[in-house]
Design a protein around this motif. Structure first.
Motif, PDB file in Angstrom:
ATOM      1  N   CYS A  22      -7.050  17.174  15.666  1.00 43.22           N
ATOM      2  CA  CYS A  22      -7.723  18.263  16.371  1.00 43.22           C
ATOM      3  C   CYS A  22      -7.765  19.495  15.463  1.00 43.22           C
ATOM      4  O   CYS A  22      -6.777  19.834  14.789  1.00 43.22           O
ATOM      5  CB  CYS A  22      -6.981  18.573  17.666  1.00 43.22           C
ATOM      6  N   ILE A  23      -8.895  20.199  15.462  1.00 41.18           N
ATOM      7  CA  ILE A  23      -9.037  21.351  14.575  1.00 41.18           C
ATOM      8  C   ILE A  23      -8.371  22.609  15.126  1.00 41.18           C
ATOM      9  O   ILE A  23      -8.259  23.608  14.402  1.00 41.18           O
ATOM     10  CB  ILE A  23     -10.528  21.656  14.297  1.00 41.18           C
ATOM     11  N   TYR A  24      -7.901  22.573  16.389  1.00 39.85           N
ATOM     12  CA  TYR A  24      -7.344  23.794  16.985  1.00 39.85           C
ATOM     13  C   TYR A  24      -5.889  24.007  16.567  1.00 39.85           C
ATOM     14  O   TYR A  24      -5.542  25.017  15.950  1.00 39.85           O
ATOM     15  CB  TYR A  24      -7.484  23.716  18.507  1.00 39.85           C
ATOM     16  N   HIS A  25      -5.009  23.066  16.890  1.00 37.06           N
ATOM     17  CA  HIS A  25      -3.595  23.186  16.537  1.00 37.06           C
ATOM     18  C   HIS A  25      -3.092  22.015  15.685  1.00 37.06           C
ATOM     19  O   HIS A  25      -1.900  21.892  15.439  1.00 37.06           O
ATOM     20  CB  HIS A  25      -2.725  23.293  17.795  1.00 37.06           C
TER      21      HIS A  25
ATOM     22  N   THR B 278      -9.518  20.915  23.449  1.00 34.80           N
ATOM     23  CA  THR B 278     -10.555  21.057  22.436  1.00 34.80           C
ATOM     24  C   THR B 278     -11.253  19.717  22.192  1.00 34.80           C
ATOM     25  O   THR B 278     -10.622  18.667  22.227  1.00 34.80           O
ATOM     26  CB  THR B 278      -9.940  21.556  21.116  1.00 34.80           C
TER      27      THR B 278
ATOM     28  N   HIS C 113      -3.684  18.585  24.237  1.00 32.64           N
ATOM     29  CA  HIS C 113      -2.956  19.841  24.100  1.00 32.64           C
ATOM     30  C   HIS C 113      -3.677  20.991  24.798  1.00 32.64           C
ATOM     31  O   HIS C 113      -3.181  21.524  25.795  1.00 32.64           O
ATOM     32  CB  HIS C 113      -2.759  20.169  22.607  1.00 32.64           C
ATOM     33  N   ARG C 114      -4.883  21.345  24.300  1.00 33.63           N
ATOM     34  CA  ARG C 114      -5.613  22.483  24.867  1.00 33.63           C
ATOM     35  C   ARG C 114      -7.049  22.133  25.243  1.00 33.63           C
ATOM     36  O   ARG C 114      -7.838  23.031  25.530  1.00 33.63           O
ATOM     37  CB  ARG C 114      -5.597  23.647  23.868  1.00 33.63           C
TER      38      ARG C 114
ATOM     39  N   TYR D 293     -15.105  17.391  16.980  1.00 30.82           N
ATOM     40  CA  TYR D 293     -15.039  18.263  15.806  1.00 30.82           C
ATOM     41  C   TYR D 293     -13.776  17.998  14.972  1.00 30.82           C
ATOM     42  O   TYR D 293     -13.490  18.736  14.028  1.00 30.82           O
ATOM     43  CB  TYR D 293     -15.068  19.730  16.241  1.00 30.82           C
TER      44      TYR D 293
ATOM     45  N   HIS E 147     -11.386  15.100  24.822  1.00 27.04           N
ATOM     46  CA  HIS E 147     -10.720  16.394  24.828  1.00 27.04           C
ATOM     47  C   HIS E 147      -9.227  16.253  24.540  1.00 27.04           C
ATOM     48  O   HIS E 147      -8.514  15.465  25.168  1.00 27.04           O
ATOM     49  CB  HIS E 147     -10.963  17.100  26.156  1.00 27.04           C
ATOM     50  N   CYS E 148      -8.761  17.027  23.574  1.00 30.22           N
ATOM     51  CA  CYS E 148      -7.382  16.994  23.114  1.00 30.22           C
ATOM     52  C   CYS E 148      -6.410  17.189  24.272  1.00 30.22           C
ATOM     53  O   CYS E 148      -6.633  18.024  25.155  1.00 30.22           O
ATOM     54  CB  CYS E 148      -7.179  18.080  22.064  1.00 30.22           C
TER      55      CYS E 148
END
Length: 279
Positions: free
Chosen positions: A71-74, A57, A54-55, A61, A51-52
């Protein structure tokens, strides 16, 4: 036991699960930790917390690109050491990435297996130089499976020679692999002896083989989770032996790595099928 396990290099996954640089990451669960493994652009293997930072995620993925997992989120990007090397959503000049260190564990590859060290970075041991870690890849055969039991429940089977008379007996004229049932099948109650060693325990089983002969079987428990056993589909003529490694996934599940090898020649395709069938 978890703390003790972390003092050793542990089998984590097969090299073939991450065959190519910049390929997709794979999930790995070891010692109760959720992790992801990937092979970076230089072919190096990484094992990161899933899990990232940062948040949270899932990095399963993430995009594996240019020597890092993004990370694909940020868009936070991590190298194999857990360093944050890019935070594209941060303002220009942001130093946030210099203040964050993502969980990452060292990895080594040998015998088609990725070994990981989950302990203190101040006490990383040498990767064991077992003979089967140095032979050509075509001289060995390795598989991995998930078991729905504690690693210890699986490992204790490596220390038990009495079950051979029953589990590995032959009921047909066609002899199956896995040992010498015509010998140990005559005496179902072997005399067992354990000898403490600096690597674990050497286990000796003695049976009455009939006609004044004895059947002697020597196997080894090697810390922290390996059974070195003189059996398996590739046994014969002192050409090798079988290694069964039981690695804790969590309290109720374990990975079992089966490895058989030949010292002096490649493993044949027929032997691979036999080893897979009895492993």
């Amino acid at each position: 036991m978890g703390a003790l396990m972390r003092h050793y290099w542990l089998p984590a996954l097969l090299s073939e699960e991450i065959p190519e640089p910049d390929g997709p990451p794979v999930r790995v669960r070891l010692l109760g930790e959720e992790l992801v493994a990937f092979r970076d652009s230089q072919g190096r293997v990484a094992l990161l917390a899933e899990h990232c930072s940062h948040r949270g995620t899932s990095l399963f993925y993430g995009r594996n690109e240019e020597c890092g997992l993004r990370c694909i989120y940020h868009g936070w990007k991590y190298d194999i050491h857990g360093n944050v090397i890019d935070t594209p959503a941060e303002p220009a000049g942001s130093l946030l990435k210099n203040k964050v260190r993502h969980t990452a564990y060292p990895c080594n590859e040998a015998a088609g297996i990725v070994f990981a060290y989950l302990g203190s970075s101040e006490r990383i041991p040498l990767l064991p130089n077992y003979e089967w870690t140095t032979i050509p890849q075509d001289h060995l055969y390795v598989t991995k499976s998930l078991q729905d039991c504690s690693y210890l429940q699986g490992l204790e089977g490596e220390c038990d020679s009495s079950h051979l008379s029953f589990l590995h007996q032959s009921f047909t004229e066609t002899k199956r692999g896995g040992g010498d049932p015509e010998l140990y099948g005559r005496d179902g109650a072997p005399r067992l002896e354990g000898i403490d060693t600096d690597f674990g325990v050497r286990m000796i089983s003695r049976r009455n083989a009939g006609d004044g002969a004895s059947y002697l079987r020597v196997s080894n428990f090697v810390m922290p989770c390996h059974g070195f056993v003189p059996t398996g589909g590739l046994k014969g003529n002192s050409e090798g032996y079988t290694i069964h490694s039981h690695v804790p996934v969590d309290d109720e599940h374990a990975l079992r790595f089966n490895l058989s090898f030949r010292r002096n020649r490649p493993v044949s395709e027929e032997e691979r099928h036999l080893a897979g069938a009895i492993g």
